[in-house]
Design an enzyme around this catalytic site. Structure first.
Site, PDB file in Angstrom:
ATOM      1  N   HIS A 174     -11.932  -3.953   8.836  1.00 18.22           N
ATOM      2  CA  HIS A 174     -12.456  -3.815   7.472  1.00 18.22           C
ATOM      3  C   HIS A 174     -13.772  -3.032   7.452  1.00 18.22           C
ATOM      4  CE1 HIS A 174      -9.719  -7.241   6.928  1.00 18.22           C
ATOM      5  NE2 HIS A 174      -9.834  -7.123   5.630  1.00 18.22           N
TER       6      HIS A 174
ATOM      7  N   GLU B  24       0.822  -1.212   0.000  1.00 18.89           N
ATOM      8  CA  GLU B  24       0.000   0.000   0.000  1.00 18.89           C
ATOM      9  C   GLU B  24       0.854   1.259   0.000  1.00 18.89           C
ATOM     10  OE1 GLU B  24      -0.768  -2.713   1.646  1.00 18.89           O
ATOM     11  OE2 GLU B  24      -2.667  -3.182   0.653  1.00 18.89           O
TER      12      GLU B  24
END
Ligand SMILES: Cc1ncc(C[n+]2csc(CCOP(=O)(O)OP(=O)(O)O)c2C)c(N)n1
Ligand SMILES: [Mg+2]
Lengths: 332, 322
Positions: free
Chosen positions: B128, B59
């Site tokens: 999440h 990322e």
């Protein structure tokens, strides 16, 4: 670009650039300590000039360079104007970043220098991306990213170098290894066989060079740059050098073992070594002295001119943040 | 007008922008497969692997490399998969992308769209499910968008890609399948809110999926004789203060509702702004957000974190003393 190494003209150019970098930084330190005109931290690269001078002789203006908090030398060697740089260190109008970045964010996009960085290691992924962008745009210039030995222990080293490897990007990563991460000896906090081995493990061709030998740096980086321009994949250069000063201009570096710095400076100063190369090539001491005093005179004038420049207008505090939702329209 | 889902709408916007401008490209994990929610389905087949780039699970490098590529003249669309993973690229976004133009004295631009799907989505648990939009609003240099309808996800994606500033683009994971009519000629100005429903008695300010719940709540309230105005901010920076202030001046009552944790949330900013402007209120302000706890996996526990239609209805009535 002419062959380097055994040609007086090139050898002399290397010395001139190293003398200019050193003179720039000596005057920056004077501006900080004597004149109290540099207010923030500066990280001198005194003793490390060979890497900047040797590598940049091979780069064109359109080639891209990214650097670190210790980036004055790289920036000057890439072609930035020393007066704009000194103004930046003093936070003045006409500084290369308008006085808004200072030493740690020095950048000159006009010469392809996309920034020093105040965050160790951060430029590794950004540089890989610049190379990625060049590839997407179908351009043919290359990217050089210089970082310190300490940066090899941050995550971007893995992510950025792997990125360049898998996308086969036109980039040279250089670890300018001055053996210290701030006040800590880097070897004492680094596992494994070293940075070059880490880069090799990620698929890069890695070269190790004596980073105090400007001729050697110019030689190997010339070969690497030629391979990159020929479409070769990303490469890694480990240039081992030594930081003559403390971490910042305010740091006496007292944590180093007694005598270490004196010994390194006496034996391995890249400028002294390059002078010896030129003497051996038959140049006279008077020529070397003239190169030295010209560089000193240039940077003395640069400092005087920078100090005579005003601070930026107050409005600049709100400029260049963003177009939409700019603080110039609404800051609250 | 074409009927399409929320995910189809932003995909169409991306597809059209890539067709119009060769410097627009997408970068993230598993994009060739459409990414997790199908946002990129078919795009790699159409534009090739060099413009719809499958990356390593890196990322920080996705964000950092996209930024480097933006500085040399491309316009990347960055996919972070789940907004939670974008935290692995915080330095790249906050210290680098948001600040470069300023620090370098205007020499650089970062025209990027950074997509970070947010929100509660069927037992995805604590890592999440987050909605961290207020963090990004706090960072000068960033534009922050939270579309809630297919139309907005089309028009705002178009505007985001055209924008020369870095745009944090927060799509809500629970409404990918939400259907609606989309007028592809409709342009949305970044920073303009949407009045989803007109009303006179109480103003409900919301965004992202909670704006959809607020519209439902307004319908319920209408059945009880209460006329609620629903303002979907859509953009949190810059945000449409004027529409909110005008509405509160009219209704004299304010509910702010969002999915993110209430404490330190953007709802507080809305309420504070109304207070600072001295709007005379006829009833207490109600601010709805998640409790300052964590999202659990078990459905009954996950539900504890939700702002529901019922809660918005109740809050609106409370501002009316009912
Ligand atoms: C991410 C991050 N951590 C810590 C620092 C503080 N810091 C600034 S320079 C430095 C040492 C860096 O060592 P190295 O990468 O070898 O570069 P050098 O200073 O030796 O040129 C540290 C720890 C920082 N700027 N960024
Ligand atoms: Mg070091």
């Amino acid at each position: 670009m002419p062959e380097t190494g055994h040609n007086t003209q090139n050898a002399r150019q290397l010395l001139v650039m190293m003398e200019r970098i050193r003179a720039f930084e000596e005057h920056a330190i004077l501006a900080a300590e004597r004149d109290k005109l540099v207010l923030g931290a500066i990280h001198p690269s005194i003793g490390q000039e060979a890497c900047a001078a040797g590598v940049m002789t091979h780069l064109k203006r359109a080639d891209i360079l990214l650097s670190t908090h210790r980036g004055h030398g790289h920036t000057l060697a890439k072609g930035a104007d020393p007066l704009a740089m000194m103004r930046e260190l003093l936070g003045r109008t006409g500084g290369c970043c308008g006085g808004k970045g200072g030493s740690m964010h020095i950048a000159d996009f006009g010469v392809g220098m996309l920034g020093a960085n105040g965050v160790v290691g951060a430029n590794i992924t950004i540089a890989a991306g610049a190379a990625h962008g060049i590839k997407i745009l179908g351009q043919d210039h290359i990217v050089v990213d210089i970082f310190g030995d300490g940066a090899a222990n941050r995550g971007p080293f893995l992510e950025g170098i792997n990125w360049a490897s898998v996308f086969d990007l036109p980039i040279l990563f250089i670890c300018e290894d001055n053996q210290y991460s701030a006040t800590t000896r880097t070897s004492s906090v680094t596992g494994g066989p070293g940075v070059a081995a880490r880069a090799e493990a990620l698929g890069l061709r890695a070269t190790v060079v004596d980073g105090n030998d400007a001729e050697a740096v110019a030689q190997v980086s010339g070969e690497i740059v030629a391979r990159l321009r020929g479409g070769g994949g990303p490469e890694f250069l480990h240039a081992v050098t030594y930081r003559h000063t403390g971490h910042t201009s305010f740091d006496p570096g007292a944590y180093r073992p007694e005598g270490e710095a004196d010994k390194e400076i006496a034996a391995n100063d890249p400028i002294a070594r390059q002078r010896a190369v030129l003497l051996a090539m038959g140049l006279g001491q008077d020529v070397l002295d003239a190169i030295h005093s010209e560089a000193q005179a240039e940077m003395e004038q640069v400092l005087a001119d920078a100090a005579a420049t005003p601070f930026p207008p107050d409005e600049a505090a709100f400029a260049d943040v963003q177009d939409i939702g700019s603080p110039m329209q609404e800051a609250y | 007008m074409v009927k399409m889902t929320y995910v189809e709408a932003s995909r169409l916007a991306v597809q059209e922008a890539m067709t119009a401008d060769e410097t627009v490209w997408c970068v993230g994990e598993d994009l060739g497969r459409g990414s997790v929610f199908g946002q990129y389905l078919g795009l790699q087949a159409e534009f090739g692997k060099d413009r719809v780039v499958d990356t390593p699970i890196s990322e920080a490098a996705i964000m950092g490399a996209a930024f480097g590529a933006a500085m040399v003249g491309t316009r990347p669309i960055v996919e972070m998969r789940f907004s939670d993973f974008a935290l692995c690229a915080t330095d790249e976004l906050v210290n680098q992308i948001a600040k470069a133009r300023f620090m370098f004295g205007g020499q650089s631009r970062a025209p990027m769209v950074i997509r970070k799907p947010i929100g509660l989505w069927r037992s995805s648990a604590a890592q999440h499910s987050q909605s961290l939009e207020s963090w990004y609003v706090h960072i000068p240099g960033l534009v922050v968008l939270c579309p809630s309808t297919p139309q907005d996800n089309y028009s705002m994606m178009k505007a985001a890609i055209a924008c020369d500033d870095p745009v944090v683009y927060l799509e809500h994971k629970n409404i990918w399948g939400l259907e609606g009519e989309v007028d592809t000629s409709l342009e949305v100005e970044i920073g303009a809110a949407s009045r989803r429903r007109e009303g006179d008695d109480v103003t409900i300010v919301s965004w992202s999926n909670t704006a959809n719940l607020s519209v439902e709540a307004a319908e319920t309230l209408a059945g009880q004789g209460i006329s609620a105005e629903v303002i979907d901010l859509r953009a949190l920076w810059p945000w449409d203060k004027q529409m909110v202030l005008d509405s509160v001046r009219k209704t004299g009552r304010l509910v702010v509702a969002h999915e993110a944790v209430a404490v330190g949330g953007f709802g507080a900013e809305v309420v504070a702004t109304v207070a600072e402007h001295g709007e005379a209120l006829k009833g207490p302000v109600r601010r709805l957000g998640a409790p300052r706890s964590l999202v659990a996996y078990a459905p009954n526990l996950e539900d504890k974190m939700r702002v529901t239609v019922d809660m918005i209805v109740t809050a609106a009535k409370e501002t009316l003393g009912k």
